[in-house]
Design a protein around this motif. Structure first.
Motif, PDB file in Angstrom:
ATOM      1  N   VAL A 269       0.746  -1.145  -0.063  1.00  0.00           N
ATOM      2  CA  VAL A 269      -0.001  -0.142   0.042  1.00  0.00           C
ATOM      3  C   VAL A 269       0.888   1.362  -0.054  1.00  0.00           C
ATOM      4  N   TYR A 270       2.065   1.091   0.766  1.00  0.00           N
ATOM      5  CA  TYR A 270       2.906   2.501   1.120  1.00  0.00           C
ATOM      6  C   TYR A 270       3.405   2.527  -0.379  1.00  0.00           C
ATOM      7  N   ALA A 271       3.779   1.555  -1.283  1.00  0.00           N
ATOM      8  CA  ALA A 271       4.455   1.619  -2.432  1.00  0.00           C
ATOM      9  C   ALA A 271       3.515   1.917  -3.658  1.00  0.00           C
ATOM     10  N   ILE A 272       2.318   1.743  -3.460  1.00  0.00           N
ATOM     11  CA  ILE A 272       1.284   2.034  -4.448  1.00  0.00           C
ATOM     12  C   ILE A 272       1.033   3.574  -4.102  1.00  0.00           C
ATOM     13  N   SER A 273       0.992   3.933  -3.054  1.00  0.00           N
ATOM     14  CA  SER A 273       0.630   5.567  -2.787  1.00  0.00           C
ATOM     15  C   SER A 273       1.488   6.581  -3.234  1.00  0.00           C
ATOM     16  N   GLY A 274       2.763   6.212  -3.719  1.00  0.00           N
ATOM     17  CA  GLY A 274       3.528   7.142  -4.258  1.00  0.00           C
ATOM     18  C   GLY A 274       5.003   6.560  -4.412  1.00  0.00           C
ATOM     19  N   ASP A 275       5.750   7.445  -5.135  1.00  0.00           N
ATOM     20  CA  ASP A 275       7.417   6.997  -5.356  1.00  0.00           C
ATOM     21  C   ASP A 275       8.011   7.614  -4.044  1.00  0.00           C
ATOM     22  N   HIS A 276       9.209   6.957  -3.565  1.00  0.00           N
ATOM     23  CA  HIS A 276       9.966   7.189  -2.443  1.00  0.00           C
ATOM     24  C   HIS A 276      11.403   7.113  -3.007  1.00  0.00           C
ATOM     25  N   ARG A 277      12.270   7.780  -2.404  1.00  0.00           N
ATOM     26  CA  ARG A 277      13.579   7.898  -3.042  1.00  0.00           C
ATOM     27  C   ARG A 277      14.426   6.410  -2.430  1.00  0.00           C
ATOM     28  N   MET A 278      13.966   6.132  -1.321  1.00  0.00           N
ATOM     29  CA  MET A 278      14.537   4.889  -0.743  1.00  0.00           C
ATOM     30  C   MET A 278      14.325   3.841  -1.630  1.00  0.00           C
ATOM     31  N   PHE A 279      13.400   3.538  -2.405  1.00  0.00           N
ATOM     32  CA  PHE A 279      13.096   2.434  -3.299  1.00  0.00           C
ATOM     33  C   PHE A 279      13.155   2.741  -4.838  1.00  0.00           C
ATOM     34  N   ASP A 280      13.051   4.031  -5.198  1.00  0.00           N
ATOM     35  CA  ASP A 280      12.954   4.522  -6.522  1.00  0.00           C
ATOM     36  C   ASP A 280      14.368   5.110  -6.858  1.00  0.00           C
ATOM     37  N   ASN A 281      15.284   4.707  -7.106  1.00  0.00           N
ATOM     38  CA  ASN A 281      16.706   4.946  -7.525  1.00  0.00           C
ATOM     39  C   ASN A 281      17.237   4.212  -8.621  1.00  0.00           C
ATOM     40  N   ARG A 282      18.430   4.566  -9.083  1.00  0.00           N
ATOM     41  CA  ARG A 282      18.934   3.865 -10.411  1.00  0.00           C
ATOM     42  C   ARG A 282      19.437   2.622  -9.952  1.00  0.00           C
ATOM     43  N   VAL A 283      20.024   2.424  -8.806  1.00  0.00           N
ATOM     44  CA  VAL A 283      20.541   1.063  -8.242  1.00  0.00           C
ATOM     45  C   VAL A 283      19.267  -0.021  -8.262  1.00  0.00           C
ATOM     46  N   MET A 284      18.186   0.472  -7.573  1.00  0.00           N
ATOM     47  CA  MET A 284      17.120  -0.352  -7.315  1.00  0.00           C
ATOM     48  C   MET A 284      16.563  -0.876  -8.706  1.00  0.00           C
ATOM     49  N   THR A 285      16.427   0.158  -9.679  1.00  0.00           N
ATOM     50  CA  THR A 285      15.776   0.153 -10.972  1.00  0.00           C
ATOM     51  C   THR A 285      16.740  -0.973 -11.776  1.00  0.00           C
ATOM     52  N   PHE A 286      18.025  -0.948 -11.805  1.00  0.00           N
ATOM     53  CA  PHE A 286      18.853  -1.956 -12.256  1.00  0.00           C
ATOM     54  C   PHE A 286      18.788  -3.262 -11.605  1.00  0.00           C
ATOM     55  N   LEU A 287      18.620  -3.314 -10.452  1.00  0.00           N
ATOM     56  CA  LEU A 287      18.598  -4.690  -9.779  1.00  0.00           C
ATOM     57  C   LEU A 287      17.341  -5.369 -10.096  1.00  0.00           C
ATOM     58  N   SER A 288      16.177  -4.423 -10.042  1.00  0.00           N
ATOM     59  CA  SER A 288      14.917  -5.064 -10.512  1.00  0.00           C
ATOM     60  C   SER A 288      14.676  -5.738 -11.795  1.00  0.00           C
ATOM     61  N   GLY A 289      15.433  -5.000 -12.803  1.00  0.00           N
ATOM     62  CA  GLY A 289      15.417  -5.498 -13.938  1.00  0.00           C
ATOM     63  C   GLY A 289      16.071  -6.835 -14.228  1.00  0.00           C
ATOM     64  N   ILE A 290      16.795  -7.244 -13.432  1.00  0.00           N
ATOM     65  CA  ILE A 290      17.402  -8.750 -13.518  1.00  0.00           C
ATOM     66  C   ILE A 290      17.165  -9.423 -12.058  1.00  0.00           C
ATOM     67  N   SER A 291      15.996  -9.037 -11.465  1.00  0.00           N
ATOM     68  CA  SER A 291      15.869  -9.713 -10.100  1.00  0.00           C
ATOM     69  C   SER A 291      15.506 -11.135 -10.291  1.00  0.00           C
ATOM     70  N   MET A 292      14.720 -11.203 -11.631  1.00  0.00           N
ATOM     71  CA  MET A 292      14.207 -13.050 -11.791  1.00  0.00           C
ATOM     72  C   MET A 292      15.754 -13.757 -11.878  1.00  0.00           C
ATOM     73  N   GLU A 293      16.565 -12.989 -12.743  1.00  0.00           N
ATOM     74  CA  GLU A 293      17.934 -13.767 -12.976  1.00  0.00           C
ATOM     75  C   GLU A 293      18.683 -14.103 -11.761  1.00  0.00           C
ATOM     76  N   ILE A 294      18.767 -13.074 -10.740  1.00  0.00           N
ATOM     77  CA  ILE A 294      19.514 -13.074  -9.509  1.00  0.00           C
ATOM     78  C   ILE A 294      19.036 -14.198  -8.854  1.00  0.00           C
ATOM     79  N   TYR A 295      17.557 -14.249  -8.829  1.00  0.00           N
ATOM     80  CA  TYR A 295      16.939 -15.378  -7.984  1.00  0.00           C
ATOM     81  C   TYR A 295      17.160 -16.650  -8.381  1.00  0.00           C
ATOM     82  N   LEU A 296      17.441 -16.880  -9.846  1.00  0.00           N
ATOM     83  CA  LEU A 296      17.248 -18.195 -10.438  1.00  0.00           C
ATOM     84  C   LEU A 296      18.718 -18.629 -10.320  1.00  0.00           C
ATOM     85  N   SER A 297      19.635 -17.738 -10.603  1.00  0.00           N
ATOM     86  CA  SER A 297      21.002 -18.141 -10.819  1.00  0.00           C
ATOM     87  C   SER A 297      22.034 -18.086  -9.476  1.00  0.00           C
ATOM     88  N   HIS A 298      21.603 -17.615  -8.307  1.00  0.00           N
ATOM     89  CA  HIS A 298      22.563 -17.122  -7.293  1.00  0.00           C
ATOM     90  C   HIS A 298      22.875 -18.608  -6.424  1.00  0.00           C
TER      91      HIS A 298
END
Length: 371
Positions: A269-298
């Motif tokens: 609910v907190y995430a849907i209510s708006g964007d927050h710098r703690m979770f919305d940044n370049r590092v998080m965006t990059f890691l999110s883009g490969i999150s499935m790959e990280i999970y499957l290959s770790h």
């Protein structure tokens, strides 16, 4: 687009809210993937003499996999709910896109695992089941080839059933009925449909379905959540922080999924209510883009680090664990990034050549027709 303009662009109209990209959820995907990596490295590394506080801190982080399920339910609705409901979607294209998003990278890992098992009979049977992507329907889910892939099997079955899921979530009343039914079905796995030895097979889709339904419910209320004022967002954050200790509380088996819903829903609910710098940044965006790959290959990367003898470099298990985590995280990010880009390039090359071949055939057919 600046952060301010993104936030000010969140309207009350359902259509525009549906089109919004929820940046915080990128951060949640990244955190969930890394948390699961931390837990598995601690367990697989056998760091039995690590500081107890560290073991206690990391051990429950496998719970983050259910956060993935809730995000998947919400995210799929954002992308496809209206189109499926209004029958404006090409189902063939929908399933092709879902399969191509998952299968290439997963197939690469399956092949690596089969080779490492020297093409044993068991590994070949399990690899075949893995590559169908519907292995969650198998009577026995004790699959060792990419064992962590069980969550992928649950998610793909959700994709497979998504048009029916949209029907079930056709309106809020029906969605709440579906949520109650999915919760009862989950409880039935605890009280009745368990294994002969008494263990609960929590890898079954039917046991985890309530999390996808919860994500769908959040989607149906996204406009209400997005219109919360500053006070509502602060209150939601306080509640979200207050329930974090639930992560470390032992509860009866029947209450496990309910506990996880109570844990994750306030954060969603907190995430849907708006964007927050703690979770919305370049590092998080990059890691999110490969999150499935990280999970499957770790775990594959962990095995490589282990074979190289880097998992116990120090007398202290705590120091060894922390250093191993660095090796695994760096290794899995490099592997996931290279594999992700290579597969993307290969897919583009195949698509271009297939299109060119179809064009040639079409031109030849036109010439034959002209004659």
């Amino acid at each position: 687009m600046s952060r301010h303009s993104r936030q000010s662009a969140v309207p009350t109209a359902n259509l525009n809210v549906a089109r919004r990209h929820y940046c915080d959820l990128d951060g949640f995907r990244a955190i969930a993937a890394l948390a699961i990596v931390c837990m598995h490295v601690q367990v697989r590394g056998g760091y039995v003499h690590a500081n107890q506080w560290l073991v206690d801190l990391v051990s429950p982080w496998g719970t983050f996999v259910t956060l993935f399920f809730i995000i998947s339910g919400f995210g799929m609705c954002c992308g496809y709910y209206e189109r499926v409901k209004n029958q404006t979607i090409d189902l063939a294209a929908f399933y092709t896109r879902r399969i191509m998003k998952i299968l290439p990278f997963f197939a690469l890992l399956v092949c690596i695992d089969v080779v490492s098992e020297r093409f044993s009979g068991n590994s070949l049977w399990e690899a075949f089941a893995d590559l169908t992507l519907v292995f969650n329907l198998m009577p026995d889910l004790d699959i060792q080839v990419i064992g962590v892939g069980w969550a992928l099997g649950v998610i793909f079955l959700f994709y497979f059933l998504f048009p029916f899921f949209v029907y079930l979530m056709g309106n809020r009343r029906r969605a709440w009925c579906t949520f109650v039914i999915s919760t009862v079905l989950s409880l039935s796995c605890v009280f009745h449909f368990f294994k002969a030895d008494g263990h609960i097979d929590d890898r079954r889709f039917i046991y985890q379905a309530m999390f996808f339904v919860a994500g769908g419910l959040l989607y149906l209320y996204r406009d209400v959540i997005a219109c919360m004022g500053r006070g509502g967002r602060i209150t939601t954050l306080i509640v979200a922080l207050a329930v974090v200790p639930l992560l470390y509380m032992d509860v009866p088996a029947w209450a496990s999924n309910i506990k996880q819903l109570v844990l994750w829903i306030p954060w969603m609910v907190y995430a849907i209510s708006g964007d927050h710098r703690m979770f919305d940044n370049r590092v998080m965006t990059f890691l999110s883009g490969i999150s499935m790959e990280i999970y499957l290959s770790h775990l594959f990367i962990f095995q490589v680090v282990n074979m190289l003898g880097f998992t116990h470099l120090f007398a202290s298990d705590t120091a060894s664990y922390l250093v191993t985590m660095v090796f695994v995280v760096v290794g899995v990010i490099l592997f996931a990034t290279v594999a992700h880009k290579s597969i993307a390039k290969a897919t583009v090359w195949i698509t271009v050549h297939r299109t060119a071949r179809q064009t040639v055939v079409s031109n030849e057919n036109n010439k034959e027709s002209a004659r």
